[in-house]
Design an enzyme around this catalytic site. Structure first.
Site, PDB file in Angstrom:
ATOM      1  N   ASP A   1      -4.550  31.803  -3.280  1.00 53.73           N
ATOM      2  CA  ASP A   1      -3.748  32.053  -4.354  1.00 53.73           C
ATOM      3  C   ASP A   1      -2.534  31.074  -4.343  1.00 53.73           C
ATOM      4  O   ASP A   1      -1.958  30.860  -3.403  1.00 53.73           O
ATOM      5  CB  ASP A   1      -2.823  33.625  -3.768  1.00 53.73           C
ATOM      6  CG  ASP A   1      -2.084  34.054  -4.976  1.00 53.73           C
ATOM      7  OD1 ASP A   1      -2.442  34.269  -6.092  1.00 53.73           O
ATOM      8  OD2 ASP A   1      -0.760  34.409  -4.493  1.00 53.73           O
TER       9      ASP A   1
ATOM     10  N   GLU B   1      -5.866  28.361  -6.685  1.00 53.59           N
ATOM     11  CA  GLU B   1      -5.067  28.477  -7.747  1.00 53.59           C
ATOM     12  C   GLU B   1      -3.909  27.388  -7.478  1.00 53.59           C
ATOM     13  O   GLU B   1      -3.492  27.935  -6.801  1.00 53.59           O
ATOM     14  CB  GLU B   1      -4.792  29.900  -7.691  1.00 53.59           C
ATOM     15  CG  GLU B   1      -4.031  30.275  -9.196  1.00 53.59           C
ATOM     16  CD  GLU B   1      -3.041  31.707  -8.896  1.00 53.59           C
ATOM     17  OE1 GLU B   1      -2.893  32.071 -10.174  1.00 53.59           O
ATOM     18  OE2 GLU B   1      -2.586  31.777  -7.954  1.00 53.59           O
TER      19      GLU B   1
ATOM     20  N   HIS C   1      -7.054  38.403 -13.978  1.00 52.85           N
ATOM     21  CA  HIS C   1      -6.453  39.715 -13.902  1.00 52.85           C
ATOM     22  C   HIS C   1      -4.845  39.463 -14.288  1.00 52.85           C
ATOM     23  O   HIS C   1      -4.167  40.177 -14.224  1.00 52.85           O
ATOM     24  CB  HIS C   1      -6.395  40.101 -12.250  1.00 52.85           C
ATOM     25  CG  HIS C   1      -5.709  39.114 -11.351  1.00 52.85           C
ATOM     26  ND1 HIS C   1      -6.388  37.744 -11.152  1.00 52.85           N
ATOM     27  CD2 HIS C   1      -4.694  39.342 -10.687  1.00 52.85           C
ATOM     28  CE1 HIS C   1      -5.676  37.162 -10.454  1.00 52.85           C
ATOM     29  NE2 HIS C   1      -4.502  37.749  -9.833  1.00 52.85           N
ATOM     30  N   ASP C   2      -4.464  38.233 -14.467  1.00 51.27           N
ATOM     31  CA  ASP C   2      -3.303  37.765 -14.660  1.00 51.27           C
ATOM     32  C   ASP C   2      -3.498  37.579 -16.457  1.00 51.27           C
ATOM     33  O   ASP C   2      -2.267  37.249 -17.070  1.00 51.27           O
ATOM     34  CB  ASP C   2      -2.744  36.607 -14.130  1.00 51.27           C
ATOM     35  CG  ASP C   2      -2.537  36.874 -12.640  1.00 51.27           C
ATOM     36  OD1 ASP C   2      -2.144  37.997 -12.256  1.00 51.27           O
ATOM     37  OD2 ASP C   2      -2.558  35.704 -11.896  1.00 51.27           O
TER      38      ASP C   2
END
Ligand code: ISL
Length: 510
Positions: free
Chosen positions: A192, A233, A305-306
């Site tokens: 992340d 990410e 999911h974002d």
């Protein structure tokens, strides 16, 4: 792991995938119960969004314990069973490693706050005087702790304090987290916001690439990564920086968000919307494809999911566009990531204003944001429970944690499973094709110049007949480009003399 060999990673947002115990929240047993479906679909790896112990301010991206499973999702036994059962079906599990920050309820933070001189005193970023810098979720980046009588730094919510990566013990702890999961048998990590670990908070600089690179390299060097897929990410990295990380195997692939921002005004944050222009989709994808045309690889995805559903944001929920986007993406060079529900054309759906739950959206609305922007870009719209059947009943026997409605009939697994011309079957065929077709996996990329409503490119390996990928990005009927030979896969059942609206196919090129 040979990253070029991965044909599809399927992303599961556990909270919204399948509930097994009727509490309205998806869980690990739910995921296990759907493994046969994923195996039928042909996916080779599951990226599981965080399932660790967490107070849930940011739905698990505020981790309170990296080596325990949140009871909301099940137990470590369930996790072990998932890893085992997935492996039995040839599917790996990729864990989401939130290394930039923890929860404010993590033991490290509680100790850091209480005891500045103790072992964890320097685990977070503490200052006597904060500077002015905006966090990603709105508001400033510093919050005062009356316990420590200092300010701590957080790139996201105050409940997500940033770890101090300059502290070698932080780096050691994180390496132990990786080792813990490798030991349990996971086959990949998605890191992340990994580009943020080298930041300089005093200079207000989010990215210090050499530092970030060093920390990441040291981190992954501490586990045997030969059988792991490493995904970062890192929206702030340039293609050259990404290539650099790929060359020394610090990461196999990186998520960049330029395509996701095509419906934004640019430079003004995600909520300032601009009309989507297909021509910009083509030029942006082309720029990123060129950068990795000969070496390295891109991540290929439309949603996560974002990122709410692009067919709602760009193409008015049109299912033909969903098929076109599927073919277009699966033709490109890189690793495709399929986000749950995309294979059945899930849309942004409808959420009543009082039902929004996401911290980012709630902060934005509180600050005077508009519902129009939220309906397009609010993250809850990406997190609507999976449509296994016509409504969310088949997701849970209880009341789903997120209330929503859909009005596109037939966009669900049960319906599409019975129709071999459906989007779901198209995805299944694309996944299978990528598994076996070396040109699609490894071939170099080359743009074929055409008018802007059309995106045509070649995939090439010396000495082999090239493939041509043709996608009509518009609802107009257009002339067929030249050089189209036998088709391998298509959005249409038959061939026509003209390119129909949103028609897309992959064929041999002569
Ligand atoms: O979600 C975004 C915009 O709405 C992104 O800017 C997002 O904040 C960014 O990509 C980082 O995302 C990751 O870290 C966040 C978490 O909320 C996201 O869900 C996660 O994907 C903080 O951990």
């Amino acid at each position: 792991m040979d990253a070029n060999k991965v044909s599809t990673v399927y992303q599961i947002y556990p909270k919204s995938f399948q509930d097994s115990d009727g509490d309205g929240v998806g869980d690990l047993q739910g995921v296990i119960s759907r493994l046969d479906y994923l195996s039928w679909l042909g996916v080779e790896m599951i990226w599981l969004n965080p399932v660790y112990v967490s107070p849930g301010y940011d739905n698990g991206y505020d981790v309170a314990d990296y080596t325990r499973i949140d009871p909301l999702f099940g137990s470590m036994d369930d996790m072990d069973e998932l890893i085992r059962e997935a492996d039995n079906r040839g599917i790996g599990i990729m864990m989401d490693i939130v290394a930039n920050h923890t929860s404010h309820q993590h033991e490290w933070f509680l100790q850091s706050e209480r005891d500045p001189e103790g072992a964890y005193g320097n685990f977070y970023i503490w200052r006597d005087t904060p500077n002015e810098w905006s966090s990603f979720f709105g508001g400033g980046t510093w919050t005062y702790s009356p316990i420590r009588n200092q300010y701590y730094f957080h790139a996201f919510a105050p409940e997500q304090p940033d770890l101090n990566w300059k502290n070698e013990y932080v780096r050691k702890e994180m390496a132990e987290v990786l080792a813990f999961w490798v030991e349990r048998g996971v086959t990949g990590f998605r890191f992340d916001v990994i580009d943020l670990i080298g930041k300089d908070v005093d200079r207000k600089q989010w990215l210090d690439f050499p530092l970030m690179r060093r920390y990441l390299k040291d981190l992954v060097a501490q586990v045997d990564t030969s059988s792991l897929l490493l995904v970062g990410e890192a929206g702030g990295l340039t293609p050259d920086e990404i290539l650099d990380l790929q060359r020394d195997s610090s990461l196999d692939v990186v998520f960049n968000f330029e395509v996701c921002a095509l419906d934004e005004q640019g430079g003004q944050g995600k909520w300032k919307l601009a009309p989507f222009e297909p021509s910009r989709l083509k030029t942006t994808l082309d720029t990123w494809q060129r950068a990795f045309a000969m070496e390295g690889r891109n991540s290929l995805f439309w949603n996560n999911h974002d990122q709410p559903r692009v067919i709602s944001r760009w193409y008015d929920d049109d299912e033909r566009a969903a098929k076109m986007l599927a073919v277009l993406l699966y033709g490109l060079k890189g690793i495709p990531f399929l986000y749950q529900g995309e294979e059945v054309g899930m849309t942004n759906g409808l959420i009543a204003p009082e039902d929004y739950q996401d911290i980012e959206t709630l902060n934005y609305l509180k600050a005077g944001g508009t519902l129009d922007a939220v309906r397009m870009k609010g993250r809850d719209h990406a997190r609507i429970p999976m449509l296994w059947g016509e409504g969310t009943d088949s997701f849970s026997t209880g009341t789903p944690w997120l209330q929503s409605a859909h009005n596109e009939a037939g966009r669900n697994v049960a319906t599409m499973c019975t129709d071999e011309t459906s989007l779901l079957y198209l995805y299944r065929e694309l996944i299978a094709l990528r598994r076996t077709n070396q040109l699609l996996r490894d071939g170099a990329y080359e743009l074929v110049p055409t008018e802007e409503r059309l995106y045509v490119y070649r995939r090439i390996i010396d000495g082999e007949p090239p493939l041509l990928v043709v996608a009509n990005l518009s609802q107009d009927t257009l002339p067929l480009p030249s050089g189209c030979g036998e088709r391998l896969i298509s959005t249409e059942k038959d061939e026509a003399p003209m390119l129909r609206p949103f028609e897309a196919f992959i064929c041999y090129n002569f």
